[in-house]
Design a protein around this motif. Structure first.
Motif, PDB file in Angstrom:
ATOM      1  N   LEU A  43      19.845 -26.121  30.069  1.00 36.68           N
ATOM      2  CA  LEU A  43      20.136 -25.000  29.178  1.00 36.68           C
ATOM      3  C   LEU A  43      19.254 -23.810  29.501  1.00 36.68           C
ATOM      4  N   ARG A  44      17.939 -24.048  29.662  1.00 37.85           N
ATOM      5  CA  ARG A  44      17.008 -22.943  29.950  1.00 37.85           C
ATOM      6  C   ARG A  44      17.316 -22.311  31.313  1.00 37.85           C
ATOM      7  N   LEU A  45      17.552 -23.140  32.323  1.00 35.54           N
ATOM      8  CA  LEU A  45      17.875 -22.597  33.655  1.00 35.54           C
ATOM      9  C   LEU A  45      19.182 -21.836  33.617  1.00 35.54           C
ATOM     10  N   GLY A  46      20.130 -22.321  32.818  1.00 41.99           N
ATOM     11  CA  GLY A  46      21.412 -21.633  32.693  1.00 41.99           C
ATOM     12  C   GLY A  46      21.259 -20.253  32.097  1.00 41.99           C
ATOM     13  N   GLU A  47      20.392 -20.144  31.073  1.00 38.37           N
ATOM     14  CA  GLU A  47      20.165 -18.843  30.443  1.00 38.37           C
ATOM     15  C   GLU A  47      19.537 -17.858  31.421  1.00 38.37           C
ATOM     16  N   VAL A  48      18.490 -18.317  32.127  1.00 38.73           N
ATOM     17  CA  VAL A  48      17.807 -17.428  33.067  1.00 38.73           C
ATOM     18  C   VAL A  48      18.712 -17.087  34.252  1.00 38.73           C
ATOM     19  N   SER A  49      19.446 -18.095  34.750  1.00 38.50           N
ATOM     20  CA  SER A  49      20.306 -17.843  35.914  1.00 38.50           C
ATOM     21  C   SER A  49      21.441 -16.885  35.572  1.00 38.50           C
ATOM     22  N   SER A  50      21.780 -16.767  34.278  1.00 32.71           N
ATOM     23  CA  SER A  50      22.796 -15.779  33.884  1.00 32.71           C
ATOM     24  C   SER A  50      22.325 -14.371  34.198  1.00 32.71           C
ATOM     25  N   GLY A  51      20.999 -14.179  34.231  1.00 30.90           N
ATOM     26  CA  GLY A  51      20.465 -12.876  34.581  1.00 30.90           C
ATOM     27  C   GLY A  51      20.522 -12.570  36.058  1.00 30.90           C
ATOM     28  N   LEU A  52      20.948 -13.554  36.857  1.00 29.84           N
ATOM     29  CA  LEU A  52      21.066 -13.364  38.306  1.00 29.84           C
ATOM     30  C   LEU A  52      22.514 -13.100  38.722  1.00 29.84           C
ATOM     31  N   ALA A  53      23.365 -12.782  37.736  1.00 25.24           N
ATOM     32  CA  ALA A  53      24.790 -12.562  38.030  1.00 25.24           C
ATOM     33  C   ALA A  53      25.003 -11.428  39.024  1.00 25.24           C
ATOM     34  N   ARG A 112      16.512  -6.357  21.980  1.00 25.90           N
ATOM     35  CA  ARG A 112      16.672  -5.800  20.634  1.00 25.90           C
ATOM     36  C   ARG A 112      17.934  -4.960  20.529  1.00 25.90           C
ATOM     37  N   ARG A 113      18.215  -4.180  21.564  1.00 28.92           N
ATOM     38  CA  ARG A 113      19.413  -3.330  21.541  1.00 28.92           C
ATOM     39  C   ARG A 113      20.695  -4.157  21.642  1.00 28.92           C
ATOM     40  N   THR A 114      20.648  -5.295  22.338  1.00 26.66           N
ATOM     41  CA  THR A 114      21.862  -6.081  22.589  1.00 26.66           C
ATOM     42  C   THR A 114      21.997  -7.296  21.675  1.00 26.66           C
ATOM     43  N   GLY A 115      21.232  -7.334  20.595  1.00 24.30           N
ATOM     44  CA  GLY A 115      21.406  -8.423  19.639  1.00 24.30           C
ATOM     45  C   GLY A 115      20.149  -9.186  19.321  1.00 24.30           C
ATOM     46  N   GLY A 116      19.210  -9.241  20.254  1.00 29.14           N
ATOM     47  CA  GLY A 116      17.928  -9.864  20.002  1.00 29.14           C
ATOM     48  C   GLY A 116      17.937 -11.380  19.966  1.00 29.14           C
ATOM     49  N   ALA A 117      19.065 -12.015  20.269  1.00 27.57           N
ATOM     50  CA  ALA A 117      19.116 -13.477  20.243  1.00 27.57           C
ATOM     51  C   ALA A 117      18.250 -14.057  21.352  1.00 27.57           C
ATOM     52  N   ARG A 118      17.787 -15.284  21.138  1.00 27.27           N
ATOM     53  CA  ARG A 118      16.951 -15.949  22.136  1.00 27.27           C
ATOM     54  C   ARG A 118      17.671 -16.053  23.477  1.00 27.27           C
ATOM     55  N   GLN A 119      18.958 -16.363  23.432  1.00 24.11           N
ATOM     56  CA  GLN A 119      19.710 -16.500  24.671  1.00 24.11           C
ATOM     57  C   GLN A 119      19.791 -15.164  25.399  1.00 24.11           C
ATOM     58  N   THR A 120      20.004 -14.074  24.641  1.00 28.14           N
ATOM     59  CA  THR A 120      20.067 -12.751  25.252  1.00 28.14           C
ATOM     60  C   THR A 120      18.745 -12.404  25.914  1.00 28.14           C
ATOM     61  N   LEU A 121      17.651 -12.720  25.240  1.00 28.61           N
ATOM     62  CA  LEU A 121      16.337 -12.447  25.808  1.00 28.61           C
ATOM     63  C   LEU A 121      16.142 -13.210  27.108  1.00 28.61           C
ATOM     64  N   ALA A 122      16.590 -14.458  27.158  1.00 31.79           N
ATOM     65  CA  ALA A 122      16.458 -15.254  28.380  1.00 31.79           C
ATOM     66  C   ALA A 122      17.258 -14.636  29.520  1.00 31.79           C
ATOM     67  N   VAL A 123      18.438 -14.102  29.206  1.00 34.47           N
ATOM     68  CA  VAL A 123      19.257 -13.461  30.231  1.00 34.47           C
ATOM     69  C   VAL A 123      18.567 -12.205  30.753  1.00 34.47           C
ATOM     70  N   VAL A 124      17.984 -11.422  29.848  1.00 37.30           N
ATOM     71  CA  VAL A 124      17.273 -10.204  30.256  1.00 37.30           C
ATOM     72  C   VAL A 124      16.089 -10.566  31.143  1.00 37.30           C
ATOM     73  N   VAL A 125      15.375 -11.629  30.773  1.00 37.15           N
ATOM     74  CA  VAL A 125      14.273 -12.097  31.614  1.00 37.15           C
ATOM     75  C   VAL A 125      14.802 -12.480  32.998  1.00 37.15           C
ATOM     76  N   GLY A 126      15.997 -13.057  33.030  1.00 44.92           N
ATOM     77  CA  GLY A 126      16.611 -13.392  34.309  1.00 44.92           C
ATOM     78  C   GLY A 126      16.848 -12.170  35.179  1.00 44.92           C
ATOM     79  N   THR A 127      17.232 -11.046  34.556  1.00 41.94           N
ATOM     80  CA  THR A 127      17.421  -9.809  35.345  1.00 41.94           C
ATOM     81  C   THR A 127      16.087  -9.312  35.889  1.00 41.94           C
ATOM     82  N   LEU A 128      15.008  -9.524  35.124  1.00 38.60           N
ATOM     83  CA  LEU A 128      13.690  -9.155  35.632  1.00 38.60           C
ATOM     84  C   LEU A 128      13.302 -10.039  36.820  1.00 38.60           C
ATOM     85  N   VAL A 129      13.726 -11.305  36.775  1.00 37.14           N
ATOM     86  CA  VAL A 129      13.490 -12.204  37.910  1.00 37.14           C
ATOM     87  C   VAL A 129      14.223 -11.681  39.147  1.00 37.14           C
ATOM     88  N   SER A 130      15.453 -11.203  38.936  1.00 36.36           N
ATOM     89  CA  SER A 130      16.218 -10.663  40.067  1.00 36.36           C
ATOM     90  C   SER A 130      15.512  -9.460  40.677  1.00 36.36           C
TER      91      SER A 130
END
Length: 344
Positions: free
Chosen positions: A199-209, A110-128
Motif C-alpha cells: 500500500l505504501r509503495l503504491g501510494e509513493v509510486s503513484s507520484g512517479l506517473a 492541502r490544496r488538493t484535499g490533504g488526505a494521507r494518500q494525496t500527501l504520499a503521492v505528492v512525496v512521490g513526485t518529489l522523489v521523481s
C-alpha cells in the motif's frame, strides 16, 4: 528521540562550521578576500541572478508536469506550483534540514484535499524530482571530468553511482506489484506487513506517473535539465565576474555545482553556509586559484542563490498566505517522515 537527533545534528553542524572558520582565518588572507570582492564585475552578477531565476522557473515546470501526471490535469495550476516551489526554496534557504521540501509537499496536499494518500503521492513526485537531480549531477560530473576540472577523480566510482538512482526508481515502480504478489501467498504477521508495504509503495509510486509516458517524461526531464544548465551558467557567470575565464572553463563551473550539491546532501547549517564555500575552494584550489579567491567566489555565488530565493520566495509566501503556524506544521511533517527519509 527526535529532539536528541536534532541536537546532535546542530552540534555537529556547529563543530564543522567552527572548524571551517578557524581554517579560514588561519589559512586564508581575509584582506585578499576583500580585494577580490572589490574587483567583481557587477554586470556578470546580474546575468547570474537572471540565470538563477530561470533555473527556479524551469524546475517548477518539471515538478508541475510530475504533479499533473500523478494527480490529474487541472488538479493544480502552473502558477500555484511555481509559487509553492519558490516557497520551498526560500524555506530551505533560511532553515537547516529539508524544511523546504516538507513545506512543498504539505502545501500541495492541502490544496488538493490533504488526505494521507494525496500527501504520499505528492512525496512521490518529489522523489521523481530527486531522481532527476541525481541524473543532472551525474551529467555535471561527466562534463567536469571531460573538462579536466576534477583532477584524480575516480571515474569508475562515479559511473557506479549512476546505477543507484535507477535501482531506486525501478524498486519504487515495481515494488507494489511484487509486494502484492507475495501478500497473496503469505498469511499472518508477514502477510499483513507485505500488504502494508504494498500500500505504501503504491501510494509513493503513484507520484512517479510522470515516467510512464514518453511525452511527460521528456517534458519533465527536459525542464529539469534545462534548469541545471542555467544554474551551471550561473556558476560560470560568477567565474567571469572574477575575471577567471582565462584559467577555467565550463567544466569548472560544472565541477563547482556538482561539489556544492553533493556536500549539501546532509545540510548542517542554513543554506549549508561554510561547507558551500569550502566546496568551492576545494574545486578551484587544484586549478591554481588561491583560497582567498575561492572563498570570495563561494560567498558571491551563494549570495546570488540566497538573494534569488528570497526575492522570489517571500512574495510567493505572502500570496499563498503561509503563516509561521504553517511552517511549524511542515516542520512536524518533516520530523514524522524522518524514519522513511533515513531508509531512503
Amino acid at each position: 528521540m527526535t529532539s536528541v537527533r536534532r541536537l546532535a545534528a546542530w552540534t555537529l553542524g556547529l563543530v564543522v562550521l567552527a572548524a571551517l572558520v578557524v581554517l579560514g582565518v588561519s589559512k586564508i588572507d581575509l584582506g585578499q578576500v576583500g580585494s577580490d570582492l572589490g574587483r567583481v564585475r557587477i554586470g556578470w552578477l546580474a546575468v547570474g541572478f537572471a540565470l538563477m531565476c530561470v533555473t527556479y522557473l524551469a524546475r517548477a515546470e518539471s515538478w508541475f508536469t510530475a504533479l499533473s501526471a500523478s494527480l490529474g490535469k487541472g488538479s493544480v495550476s502552473r502558477p500555484f506550483v511555481t509559487r509553492v516551489l519558490l516557497i520551498g526554496m526560500f524555506g530551505s534557504t533560511v532553515a537547516p534540514g529539508r524544511l523546504g521540501e516538507a513545506l512543498r509537499a504539505w502545501l500541495i496536499a492541502r490544496r488538493t484535499g490533504g488526505a494521507r494518500q494525496t500527501l504520499a503521492v505528492v512525496v512521490g513526485t518529489l522523489v521523481s524530482q530527486a531522481f532527476l537531480n541525481v541524473l543532472a549531477l551525474l551529467i555535471l560530473a561527466a562534463v567536469a571530468l571531460g573538462g579536466g576540472a576534477i583532477p584524480g577523480a575516480n571515474t569508475i566510482a562515479i559511473a557506479a553511482i549512476a546505477g543507484v538512482p535507477a535501482a531506486i526508481l525501478v524498486t519504487l515502480m515495481l515494488g507494489p506489484k511484487l509486494a502484492a504478489s507475495f501478500t497473496s501467498v503469505q498469511r499472518g504477521p508477514l502477510g499483513r506487513l507485505l500488504a502494508w508495504l504494498a500500500l505504501r509503495l503504491g501510494e509513493v509510486s503513484s507520484g512517479l506517473a510522470v515516467f510512464r509516458r514518453l511525452r511527460t517524461t521528456a517534458h519533465s526531464v527536459g525542464s529539469q535539465l534545462f534548469g541545471w544548465t542555467m544554474q551551471t551558467g550561473l556558476c560560470y557567470a560568477v567565474l567571469l565576474a572574477f575575471g577567471l575565464q582565462h584559467r577555467v572553463g565550463i567544466g569548472t563551473a560544472a565541477a563547482v555545482l556538482f561539489a556544492v550539491n553533493v556536500t549539501a546532501v546532509l545540510p548542517l547549517t542554513p543554506s549549508n553556509v561554510g561547507v558551500f564555500q569550502a566546496a568551492c575552494i576545494g574545486v578551484l584550489a587544484p586549478l591554481g586559484i588561491r583560497a582567498s579567491t575561492g572563498l570570495a567566489y563561494g560567498l558571491v555565488l551563494q549570495a546570488i542563490e540566497i538573494l534569488c530565493a528570497t526575492a522570489l520566495g517571500l512574495p510567493s509566501l505572502l500570496v499563498e498566505g503561509v503563516s509561521f503556524a504553517d511552517l511549524r506544521r511542515a516542520s512536524s511533517l518533516r520530523e514524522a517522515a524522518a524514519p522513511s527519509e533515513e531508509v531512503l
